[in-house]
Motif scaffolding. Structure first.
Motif: not given
Length: 204
Positions: A24-33, A53-58, A74-87
């Motif tokens: 179970t991956p526990t840390v985000s990681q950029n894409e690697k081959t 690639k290991v990403f966060e979306f929670k 504070p407001t409730i915010n998404l934790d996002v890493s290694n992803l880019s969203f349009s909507s």
């Protein structure tokens, strides 16, 4: 089996006997081959490439119990890493009254003004390639209040003073204050009511 780089994402393990990745991956990681090499009994080798690639979306927390009429700060915010969203989208609608969902960032903000039992919401993020990712968040809004000012006549049976409670279920209650309740009155720890007959003058 062998893998070209042992620097796998944290808590991911490569099986040299079966070539499988597990964990179970526990840390985000950029894409690697990685290059995986299989060797048969004759010593012949075969290779395949694999990208990870290991990403966060929670959300920061999976469950939020919000107090009625208290602004989210504070407001409730998404934790996002290694992803880019349009909507972003959220279902079901509507959110608790007074709260707002940003389709640009997935942020939840506002001041809930109506009590609500817990509801599980699904948030969907869509990237530039129309790939969808989902996460969930539970929101409830609770209210616990009493009439703030109660003028009681001395030497009289009082009408029961009880809580206005919604959005939560309280298995027990407790009361505290600088001084004890007026003599003759009692507090019920099961339902939170104050009952009895006043028999002493008591300042507010």
């Amino acid at each position: 089996y062998a893998i070209s780089d042992n620097d796998l994402p944290d808590d991911i393990v490569f099986g040299v006997n079966d070539g499988k990745l597990s964990g179970t991956p526990t840390v985000s990681q950029n894409e690697k081959t990685y290059t995986i090499t299989a060797t048969d009994v004759s010593g012949a080798t075969f290779q395949a490439e694999l990208s990870l690639k290991v990403f966060e979306f929670k959300y920061e927390e999976p469950i939020y119990r919000l107090e009625k009429d208290i602004s989210l700060n504070p407001t409730i915010n998404l934790d996002v890493s290694n992803l880019s969203f349009s909507s972003f989208d959220i279902t079901p609608l509507p959110l608790p009254n007074g709260l707002y969902f940003s389709q640009e960032s997935g942020e939840i903000s506002g001041t809930p003004d109506t009590a609500q039992e817990a509801i599980l919401y699904t948030v969907k993020g869509t990237d530039s390639e129309n790939t969808e990712y989902t996460t969930t968040i539970s929101l409830s809004v609770w209210n616990l209040s009493y009439s703030t000012r109660n003028n009681l006549k001395n030497n009289s049976q009082i009408a029961s003073i009880g809580p206005d409670i919604s959005g939560i279920t309280a298995p027990s209650y407790d009361i505290s204050g600088a001084v004890a309740l007026p003599s003759g009155l009692s507090f019920n720890t099961v339902d939170g009511t104050i009952t009895g007959r006043t028999d002493t003058l008591f300042s507010e």
